[in-house]
Scaffold this active site. Structure first.
Site, mmCIF file in Angstrom:
data_model
loop_
_atom_site.group_PDB
_atom_site.id
_atom_site.type_symbol
_atom_site.label_atom_id
_atom_site.label_comp_id
_atom_site.label_asym_id
_atom_site.label_seq_id
_atom_site.Cartn_x
_atom_site.Cartn_y
_atom_site.Cartn_z
ATOM 1 N N ASP A 290 46.680 -16.462 23.998
ATOM 2 C CA ASP A 290 45.595 -16.629 23.038
ATOM 3 C C ASP A 290 46.134 -16.246 21.650
ATOM 4 O O ASP A 290 47.229 -15.698 21.513
ATOM 5 C CB ASP A 290 44.366 -15.790 23.437
ATOM 6 C CG ASP A 290 43.091 -16.372 22.813
ATOM 7 O OD1 ASP A 290 43.202 -17.190 21.885
ATOM 8 O OD2 ASP A 290 41.982 -16.006 23.245
HETATM 9 C C1 BGC Z 1 40.092 -17.847 21.101
HETATM 10 C C2 BGC Z 1 40.498 -18.971 22.029
HETATM 11 C C3 BGC Z 1 40.890 -20.185 21.239
HETATM 12 C C4 BGC Z 1 41.981 -19.815 20.264
HETATM 13 C C5 BGC Z 1 42.500 -20.980 19.463
HETATM 14 C C6 BGC Z 1 41.082 -17.624 19.989
HETATM 15 O O1 BGC Z 1 40.597 -16.762 19.044
HETATM 16 O O2 BGC Z 1 39.928 -16.666 21.856
HETATM 17 O O3 BGC Z 1 39.444 -19.252 22.898
HETATM 18 O O4 BGC Z 1 41.273 -21.216 22.094
HETATM 19 O O5 BGC Z 1 41.488 -18.833 19.388
HETATM 20 O O6 BGC Z 1 41.602 -21.396 18.513
#
Ligand code: BGC
Length: 765
Positions: A290
């Protein structure tokens, strides 16, 4: 008969041949891929390999061949494996061109995006989608999302989010499918199928990314990114099944979660990423972290960037989202013997394989057809699908004296902060939506009634009364349209409008950004200024219908007790207004069922239907008993149970029958029930089947969903609904984490919600 026999014999004779043909075919494709990648990797320098492991966010900053940061340069140097947060076929084509024309090895980039519930055509938030209990529709919504995203340059979505959540304080409950592992697993599967189709290399299918692996929904106190601590038993039985279902369905990638598991953050957790995911589950795709999760392990207290990057790679993580840790430190770690060449090669190979499967090596511009982008986004057909699906996700929570459906005549007052707010219809994410094009409820009502009724509008209240809180709930470009008038002025205006009307529709609830990432709430009631508005509207004596917008279960106790009709519409997407009007005026009879329990009080959280019994359960029907498991100040009951949802019609359940009183290990048990539409409207019903294992080697939940069927009945119609159970349906993970069933007595429940069922019993021999 003879003919059938002959076919059977032929099938038996040729099945192995056919099967081995298919296997040969897929293994020869695998072989071809392997050779291609071996050859490519043979030419790659260490830096180029590390480049493949690097996923920066573009933030849409690259335009044409130029760029206003150094990402363009990095791409030329082969230091970027993919990009995300960039959209439009033209822009992505331009960036891809840099990679395939100006980098040494011309390796195409992979382009990701959070296509969470639709692309330009926006579907209901995932929590809403899960309340449709309709897997064909869930799959269709993902299919349309993939079709649109792939037409606009995107080949990889950070979805499905399959985190089980039982704490509605957590704002990201809106992004998942609620509290139940069985329902969650079905949905996970359907979404992967919808995105990936049967062939990833087609230009309208995209790679799915299962997230957030794992247990992200179990953060303490519902606070986002918070600590998780859970027994293996609970993981295996309650939290892991949807991830496994999504990976088993062929999802090509997964995303590590922010939280820790057994004291080690997911991104450095070798047990999770290697032992479980790859060895036990056989996952062959790649894992991306993430956002900045590798660097965040410095704050978790695991070491500096070099150290945590090495830990992540060694754990089995392949791609680093935004933290720059893999790119900038792994070379040194390799030199110091802290990671191996083999580990780097493995990660690189997995990412190249995904690109290969997407067909990017054959045609790097496969997903960048500007003509498709012109013709395939936000089409009337897709919007129609979104409208139809949205109406299936609404949950009718209350409908006293059949106020709903409305007649669509006379004068209708539409009041509330969500009545005329296009920007807040789509809910969290919806990164590609053009908010201005969403259908507000005001638009939807006007479209529906035409000249038959007069619609009067007043805002009535802001979302919240505190301007500072208001600022926090509108940081991502979904304005709350803060009204400077005093609460009294706004209520006075609303009451005057209500008084001129025959019926009042109150569009109240959360703003889109009150749920979603980093939107935890400690108080999950309706904001008090909106409750004041409702009180003033009720005091006019006019019938009031509450249309509730929310991204989580809410403690709407007062509303349940006082407002005669409540329709929960979640955040229904770009077509929300029309879909809500379809239901309010009875064009569609609501059939959504809750996928998450609504608590009476925050103090009951975590509250979920499939809990254990304890050694001191409360006697049935009791509110309080001394020295039993309960509270002094609130009953154990939910406000609305899992599986609950009303209809404009009524359904009667009769004659629950089992084909046998015993089930054997290789046998089948048929459970049937007669469901009758006993009311005045045609309608759909979700028939739910739950089991209880009465005696086990470990304690078992009081009820577990094990089957459901959504049926449509004309008024007066009866249908016999049957479920087939086998020994496999009775399995669970025991103390040794073996997936077993145990002989003994079971109860089976079939009904309209987890709390309203008929009951029978059988024995597993
Ligand atoms: C979120 C994810 C997301 C990623 C990319 C993160 O802050 O937890 O769910 O896919 O950002 O945007």
């Amino acid at each position: 008969m003879k003919m059938q026999l002959r076919l059977l014999v032929l099938a038996i004779l040729f099945l192995p041949v056919l099967r081995s043909g298919a296997q040969n075919n897929s293994s020869s494709q695998d072989q071809k891929m392997k050779l291609f990648i071996n050859n490519l990797m043979g030419k790659m320098t260490l830096d180029e390999k590390l480049g493949q492991l690097n996923l920066p966010a573009s933030g849409d900053i690259i335009t044409g061949a130029g760029s206003n940061n150094n990402i363009g340069e990095k791409i030329k140097e082969g230091k970027v494996g993919g990009l995300f947060n960039i959209k439009t076929a033209q822009k992505i084509r331009d960036v891809q061109k840099i990679a395939v024309e100006q980098s040494r090895l011309k390796i195409p980039l992979i382009f990701g995006m959070d296509v969470i519930h639709g692309y330009q055509t926006v579907f209901p938030i995932p929590l809403g989608m899960s309340c449709s209990w309709d897997m064909a529709l869930v799959e269709k919504s993902a299919r349309v999302a993939a079709q649109e995203a792939s037409a606009d340059g995107i080949c990889w979505t950070f979805s499905p989010m399959v985190d089980i959540a039982r704490d509605p304080r957590w704002g990201r409950m809106s992004e998942g499918s609620g509290e139940d592992p069985y329902l969650g697993s079905q949905i996970a599967r359907s979404m992967v199928k919808g995105y990936q189709g049967d062939d990833l290399s087609k230009n309208n299918t995209i790679l799915a990314c299962v997230k957030h692996f794992a247990l992200y929904g179990a953060g303490e106190a519902g606070r986002d990114y918070n600590t998780v601590d859970m027994s293996r038993l609970r993981m295996y039985n309650e939290y892991l099944p949807p991830y496994k279902a999504a990976f088993d369905a062929g999802a090509g990638s997964g995303m590590s979660s922010f939280n820790e598991i057994d004291g080690v953050p997911a991104s450095a957790n070798k047990w999770l990423m290697t032992d479980l995911l790859r060895k036990e589950w056989g996952f062959k795709g790649f894992v991306v972290t993430d956002y900045t999760a590798i660097a965040e392990m410095i704050d978790h207290g695991l070491g500096d960037l070099k150290e945590v990057s090495a830990l992540a790679l060694k754990a089995g993580v392949d791609m680093d989202m935004v933290a720059d840790g893999f790119l900038t430190t792994l070379k040194q770690s390799l030199g110091e013997g802290k990671v191996s060449q083999q580990e780097i090669d493995m990660a690189c190979r997995r990412i190249l394989e995904a690109k290969y499967k997407l067909g990017l090596f054959d045609d790097p511009y496969r997903y960048c057809d500007v003509n498709r982008a012109k013709n395939e986004l936000f089409t009337p057909q897709n919007r129609q699908i979104a409208r139809e699906i949205a109406a299936q996700t609404f949950v009718l929570l209350k409908n006293d004296q059949q106020i709903l459906p409305l007649q669509g005549k006379g004068t209708i007052a539409l009041i509330g902060p969500l009545a005329n707010n296009k920007e807040n219809m789509t809910g969290t994410w919806s990164v590609a939506a053009d908010f201005g094009k969403s259908i507000s409820l005001l638009d939807g009502l006007k479209n529906a009634v035409g000249t038959q009724a007069n619609i009067l509008y007043a805002k009535g209240s802001n979302f919240v009364s505190d301007p500072q809180l208001d600022a926090r709930i509108s940081v991502f470009g979904k304005p709350t349209q803060w009204d400077k008038r005093s609460a009294k002025e706004m209520i006075d205006e609303a009451v005057a409008v209500a008084q001129k009307s025959d019926v009042v529709i109150a569009a109240v609830g959360e703003s889109a950004e009150m749920s979603g990432e980093c939107s935890s709430r400690s108080d999950i009631s309706l904001p008090e200024n909106q409750e004041e508005l409702l009180k003033a509207l009720l005091a006019t004596g006019k019938p009031v219908v509450m249309v509730l917008f929310t991204g989580r279960p809410l403690t709407i106790n007062w509303e349940k007790a006082n407002v005669p009709a409540i329709l929960n519409v979640w955040f229904a997407g770009s077509e929300a207004g029309d879909a809500i009007a379809d239901v309010l005026f009875g064009k569609v009879n609501p059939s959504g069922k809750l996928s998450a329990t609504f608590p009476q009080s925050v103090g009951q959280i975590p509250i979920y239907y499939n809990h254990k019994n304890t050694g001191r359960p409360l006697a049935e029907g009791k509110w309080f008993q001394k020295f039993r498991s309960n509270y002094l100040d609130v009953s154990n009951d939910p406000l609305f149970p899992f599986g609950f949802g009303l209809s404009y019609t009524t359904f009667d359940y009769n004659n629950l029958k089992l084909s046998n009183s015993t089930l054997t290990n290789d046998g089948k048990l048929t459970v049937s029930v007669e469901v009758t539409n006993s009311g005045n409207y045609d309608g759909a019903e979700v028939v739910q089947l739950y089991l209880r294992d009465l005696v086990g080697s470990i304690t078992r939940p009081v009820k577990e969903l094990k089957g459901f069927q959504k049926i449509f009945l004309k008024k007066g119609e009866m249908q016999k609904v049957s479920f087939t159970l086998t020994e496999k349906d009775l399995r669970f993970y025991n103390s040794d984490l073996q997936w077993v069933s145990e002989p003994g007595d079971f109860k089976v429940f079939v009904g309209t919600s987890s709390a309203n069922t008929l009951e029978a019993a059988f024995t597993l021999k």
